[in-house]
Design an enzyme around this catalytic site. Structure first.
Site, PDB file in Angstrom:
ATOM      1  N   HIS A   1     -14.321   2.043   3.358  1.00  0.00           N
ATOM      2  CA  HIS A   1     -14.499   2.260   4.794  1.00  0.00           C
ATOM      3  C   HIS A   1     -15.740   3.138   4.946  1.00  0.00           C
ATOM      4  CE1 HIS A   1     -12.505   3.276   8.908  1.00  0.00           C
ATOM      5  NE2 HIS A   1     -13.812   3.241   8.995  1.00  0.00           N
TER       6      HIS A   1
ATOM      7  N   LYS B   1      -8.314   2.021  -1.499  1.00  0.00           N
ATOM      8  CA  LYS B   1      -9.128   2.034  -0.291  1.00  0.00           C
ATOM      9  C   LYS B   1      -9.623   3.454  -0.085  1.00  0.00           C
ATOM     10  CE  LYS B   1      -9.407   1.045   4.611  1.00  0.00           C
ATOM     11  NZ  LYS B   1      -8.724   0.729   5.882  1.00  0.00           N
TER      12      LYS B   1
ATOM     13  N   CYS C   1      -6.882   7.390   4.539  1.00  0.00           N
ATOM     14  CA  CYS C   1      -6.275   7.852   5.796  1.00  0.00           C
ATOM     15  C   CYS C   1      -6.819   9.230   6.172  1.00  0.00           C
ATOM     16  CB  CYS C   1      -4.756   7.899   5.675  1.00  0.00           C
ATOM     17  SG  CYS C   1      -3.961   8.438   7.205  1.00  0.00           S
TER      18      CYS C   1
ATOM     19  N   ASN D   1     -15.179  -2.212   5.211  1.00  0.00           N
ATOM     20  CA  ASN D   1     -14.389  -1.911   6.393  1.00  0.00           C
ATOM     21  C   ASN D   1     -15.224  -1.043   7.324  1.00  0.00           C
ATOM     22  OD1 ASN D   1     -11.350  -0.048   7.124  1.00  0.00           O
ATOM     23  ND2 ASN D   1     -12.192  -1.807   8.157  1.00  0.00           N
TER      24      ASN D   1
ATOM     25  N   GLN E   1       0.830  -1.210   0.000  1.00  0.00           N
ATOM     26  CA  GLN E   1       0.000   0.000   0.000  1.00  0.00           C
ATOM     27  C   GLN E   1       0.862   1.257   0.000  1.00  0.00           C
ATOM     28  OE1 GLN E   1      -2.400   1.441   3.486  1.00  0.00           O
ATOM     29  NE2 GLN E   1      -4.131   0.892   2.192  1.00  0.00           N
TER      30      GLN E   1
ATOM     31  N   ASN F   1     -17.006  -1.289  11.693  1.00  0.00           N
ATOM     32  CA  ASN F   1     -17.932  -2.001  12.591  1.00  0.00           C
ATOM     33  C   ASN F   1     -17.607  -3.480  12.754  1.00  0.00           C
ATOM     34  OD1 ASN F   1     -19.241   0.464  12.465  1.00  0.00           O
ATOM     35  ND2 ASN F   1     -20.945  -0.256  11.219  1.00  0.00           N
TER      36      ASN F   1
ATOM     37  N   ALA G   1      -9.660  -3.349  11.319  1.00  0.00           N
ATOM     38  CA  ALA G   1      -8.458  -2.665  11.798  1.00  0.00           C
ATOM     39  C   ALA G   1      -8.357  -2.821  13.311  1.00  0.00           C
ATOM     40  CB  ALA G   1      -8.482  -1.196  11.393  1.00  0.00           C
ATOM     41  N   GLU G   2      -9.073  -1.989  14.064  1.00  0.00           N
ATOM     42  CA  GLU G   2      -8.945  -2.005  15.516  1.00  0.00           C
ATOM     43  C   GLU G   2      -9.433  -3.323  16.122  1.00  0.00           C
ATOM     44  OE1 GLU G   2     -10.360   1.343  17.626  1.00  0.00           O
ATOM     45  OE2 GLU G   2      -8.795   2.656  16.856  1.00  0.00           O
TER      46      GLU G   2
END
Length: 408
Positions: free
Chosen positions: A99, A71, A32, A132, A3, A134, A156-157
Site C-alpha cells: 500500500h 501486506k 493496518c 494498493n 488474513q 489510488n 479497498a474504498e
C-alpha cells in the site's frame, strides 16, 4: 486467502494452522494504520520491529502447508521501504502487497499513494508484488500496472463504492445494493456490517436524501434496512423520470448520484469548508445534527457519550481532566496499578503463562495453581500406592510442599 493480525510467532502460527485447510494462503496484515492496531500492537505498528517480523514469517513458512504472504505500508523513504520488502522476502514471504501510503496517511490525511515506492519494491524483489492505493476505476488499474510493473492490483474504498470496478462498468446503485442484501439474507452477519456497506454504496445519494440517511443510521432490523434501500431506489427512479434532457450531474460528480462511482475523500481544508457556513446554506446537515435535535445538546456529544451522561450527569469528557495512567511496558495500554510486571492485563497474562508466574494484582495465579497440581498428583500417588510412598515417593510430595512453603 485468510488474513491475520498478530504480534506473537507461536500464536500466529497456531491460528494459521487452524485456517490453512480452508484457504490458498495465509496473509500477515502489516498495513493496518487504525488506532485499534496501535492499541493491540499489530498491523503497520510493527513495521519497525524487523526481528519480530522475521521470526513470525520464518516460523509460518516452516510450519504451514500453504504460502505465507504479507501486506505492508511504505516508509517515507524509498530505500528503507525497499530494504523492508527484501527482509520480508528473505524471511519467507511469497507474495507482497504494497500500500503506497505511510501509516500516518489515513482518514482525511490519506493523500495520494506513492506508486514510485511500489515500483521500487517491484524492481528490488523476485516474489510477486501487488499494488494498493489510488484505485478508483478500471483505468486506474491499467495505469498502475503500466507504471509500476506489478503482478496485480488491489482496491479497498474504490471497490466498496463500486463493486463492479474490476468489470469496468458503473451500474445503478440499487442493483448492487439489492444483490448485496440477497447475499446477506442468505448468509447473515451483524447489522452494523450491512449498514456500513450500504452507506458506501449509497454515499452520493444519501447526501441528497438526508432524512433517509438518518433512517438508515437508526434502523434496528435487516427488514428495516431493506425498506430504506427500497425507498432510496424509488426516490432515484422518480428523479430519473422527472429528469430534463441535457441535465448534468451536480456537485461535480462524473455521473448522477444513483450510479456507482468513486468517492474522493476531501482533505482537511476541503472538510473544513464542507462543515462551514457554505455547507449550512446548502442545507447539508452536520454530522451530529440528529443528536442536537433529540436533546438540544450544544456540546455535540456522540450517542455513546450521551448515554454515559444520562447514567452519570457529572461525567466530563474534557481530555484535560482525564487521569493520567502509567503505560504498559509492552504495548502502551494503561498498566495495572498492582501488576508485578508493570503491564496491562492482556500482556501480563501472556507473560505469566509463559513463565508460570503469579500476578496477584491481576488475579493471575499460574504458579500457585501449577504447584497445587503437583502437590495433588503427589498425594494421589501416595493414596494409590502406600507401600512405595513409605519407601521413597513420599519424598516427592514432601519436596513439593517444601518448595511451595519456600516460595510463599
Amino acid at each position: 486467502l485468510s488474513q491475520f493480525c498478530a504480534n506473537d510467532p507461536e500464536v500466529f502460527v497456531q491460528a494459521a494452522l487452524l485456517a490453512q485447510d480452508y484457504c490458498d494462503a495465509i496473509d500477515l496484515n502489516l498495513g493496518c494504520p487504525q488506532m485499534i492496531a496501535k492499541r493491540g500492537h499489530y498491523g503497520a505498528f510493527l513495521q519497525e520491529e524487523w526481528d519480530l517480523l522475521q521470526r513470525m514469517i520464518l516460523l509460518a513458512n516452516e510450519k504451514l502447508s500453504v504460502p505465507i504472504t504479507c501486506k505492508i505500508r511504505v516508509f517515507p523513504e524509498i530505500d528503507k521501504t525497499v530494504k523492508y520488502a527484501q527482509m520480508l522476502e528473505k524471511a519467507g514471504c511469497q507474495l507482497l502487497t504494497v500500500h503506497g501510503r505511510t501509516k500516518e496517511q489515513k482518514g482525511p490525511l490519506a493523500g495520494v499513494a506513492s506508486w514510485e515506492h511500489i515500483q521500487a519494491v517491484r524492481k528490488a524483489v523476485s516474489i510477486p508484488v501487488f499494488a494498493n492505493g489510488n484505485i478508483q476505476c478500471l483505468s486506474d488499474v491499467e495505469e498502475c500496472i503500466r507504471k509500476t510493473g506489478v503482478h496485480g492490483v488491489m482496491s479497498a474504498e474504490g471497490n466498496l463504492h463500486n463493486p463492479a470496478l474490476f468489470e469496468g462498468r458503473n451500474p445503478l446503485v440499487w442493483e448492487m445494493a439489492e444483490e448485496y442484501l440477497e447475499i446477506v439474507q442468505k448468509y447473515p452477519c451483524p447489522l452494523s456490517y450491512v449498514r456500513a456497506h450500504l452507506f458506501k454504496l449509497w454515499h452520493h445519494t444519501l447526501q441528497v436524501y438526508q432524512q433517509l440517511r438518518e433512517e438508515l443510521a437508526k434502523v434496528k432490523t435487516l427488514e428495516g434496512i431493506v425498506d430504506v434501500n427500497r425507498e432510496l431506489k424509488l426516490r432515484c427512479q422518480e428523479e430519473i423520470a422527472n429528469q430534463k434532457g441535457g441535465e448534468k450531474p451536480k456537485e461535480g460528480l462524473p455521473f448522477f448520484h444513483w450510479i456507482c462511482q468513486p468517492y474522493i475523500r476531501p482533505g482537511p481544508k476541503e472538510r473544513c469548508k464542507e462543515n462551514g457556513a457554505s455547507g449550512t446554506e446548502k442545507g447539508v446537515r452536520g454530522k451530529r445534527a440528529l443528536e442536537e435535535e433529540e436533546d438540544g445538546n450544544s456540546e455535540l456529544l456522540s450517542k455513546n457519550k450521551q448515554k454515559k451522561k444520562l447514567r452519570n450527569p457529572n461525567k466530563s469528557f474534557d481530555p484535560s481532566l482525564k487521569p493520567k495512567y502509567a503505560k504498559c511496558d509492552q504495548c502502551g495500554n494503561p498498566k495495572g496499578n498492582k501488576c508485578v510486571f508493570n503491564m496491562c492485563r492482556g500482556c501480563c497474562k501472556k507473560r505469566a503463562f509463559r513463565e508460570t508466574a503469579d500476578c496477584p494484582g491481576h488475579g493471575l495465579l499460574f504458579k500457585t495453581k501449577y504447584e497445587k497440581s503437583l502437590s495433588w498428583q503427589s498425594s494421589q500417588r501416595v493414596i494409590q500406592n502406600p507401600e512405595i510412598s513409605r519407601r521413597g515417593d513420599v519424598d516427592v510430595g514432601e519436596a513439593a510442599v517444601l518448595k511451595e512453603a519456600g516460595d510463599s
